[in-house]
Design a protein around this motif. Structure first.
Motif, PDB file in Angstrom:
ATOM      1  N   ASN A 100       0.786  -1.232   0.000  1.00 43.97           N
ATOM      2  CA  ASN A 100       0.000   0.000   0.000  1.00 43.97           C
ATOM      3  C   ASN A 100       0.818   1.282   0.000  1.00 43.97           C
ATOM      4  O   ASN A 100       0.312   2.336  -0.415  1.00 43.97           O
ATOM      5  CB  ASN A 100      -0.930   0.011   1.217  1.00 43.97           C
ATOM      6  N   ASP A 119      -7.316   2.100   7.995  1.00 50.57           N
ATOM      7  CA  ASP A 119      -6.549   1.140   7.196  1.00 50.57           C
ATOM      8  C   ASP A 119      -5.703   0.236   8.089  1.00 50.57           C
ATOM      9  O   ASP A 119      -5.629  -0.983   7.873  1.00 50.57           O
ATOM     10  CB  ASP A 119      -5.639   1.872   6.209  1.00 50.57           C
ATOM     11  N   ARG A 122      -7.389  -2.652   9.709  1.00 51.02           N
ATOM     12  CA  ARG A 122      -7.724  -3.775   8.832  1.00 51.02           C
ATOM     13  C   ARG A 122      -6.556  -4.746   8.678  1.00 51.02           C
ATOM     14  O   ARG A 122      -6.720  -5.828   8.108  1.00 51.02           O
ATOM     15  CB  ARG A 122      -8.155  -3.259   7.457  1.00 51.02           C
TER      16      ARG A 122
END
Length: 219
Positions: A100, A119, A122
């Motif tokens: 990412n 984020d 997760r």
């Protein structure tokens, strides 16, 4: 009847007693991230041993940790406990960082930090306390860190009901304090020191800087 203190008043009393504490001990932001994952369910003294072992092996960067043999990594972080689980969590984090953010913490922290928090949550093995530690101490983002000490102290002070969730506890600070990274850093350190010195599982109320305003104080 005790008069409840405001959050700024509590901070002032603790700071006056303990002085500046300035947590988190680390040489780099990446080391903070590693420490935040390793410190889950263990004492910081054990984490320091694991981090020292990683440094001695030259495994304290995104690339070296990501490419490390999992068995070797587990062996090196053994002092931190749950070493097989934590080795997977470290490499899950580095895999996510690669996918990412091209392996760059600078890129990771460049965007909106509230979205980054979602984020991070997760990523397998990263819960709210770990995510907030990464944001505050590695990224210098104003995200207050809550731990068991925080809940214990503020429940005893009558500012939180029992069985308050992490997010409800965090909201108390996020809503009532200015978004100040240095303040959040210092406040959390003061809470930890208060709970180690006075507000223990079995409280030591004599000499506590919050004694006269604590409804749970022992006579």
């Amino acid at each position: 009847m005790t008069v409840p203190l405001s959050l700024p008043e509590i901070f002032t009393r603790l700071f006056d007693r303990f002085g500046p504490l300035d947590w988190w001990p680390a040489e780099t932001p990446f080391e903070v991230c590693v420490g935040a994952i390793l410190t889950q369910n263990t004492a910081w003294s054990n984490v320091e041993k694991a981090i020292c072992a990683l440094k001695q092996e030259g495994i304290m960067s995104h690339t070296t940790l990501h490419e490390c043999d999992p068995k070797k990594l587990a062996r090196l972080i053994r002092p931190a406990g749950y070493f097989n689980v934590k080795s997977r969590r470290l490499q899950d984090f580095t895999a996510w960082l690669s996918l990412n953010h091209q392996g760059s913490l600078e890129r990771m922290f460049a965007g909106n930090w509230q979205e980054l928090r979602e984020d991070l949550l997760r990523v397998r093995g990263i819960g709210p306390e770990t995510a907030d530690s990464i944001l505050l101490y590695a990224g210098n983002k104003p995200s207050f860190v809550v731990d068991a000490y925080t809940r214990r102290l503020f429940q005893r002070l009558g500012l939180l009901p029992e069985a308050t969730s992490y997010e409800q506890t965090r909201a108390l600070f996020m809503n009532d304090l200015p978004e100040d990274v240095r303040l959040f850093n210092e406040y959390h350190a003061q809470i930890v020191q208060q709970c180690k010195r006075f507000c223990r599982s079995k409280p030591l109320c004599s000499g506590c800087p919050l004694y006269d305003s604590c409804p749970s104080r022992l006579a």
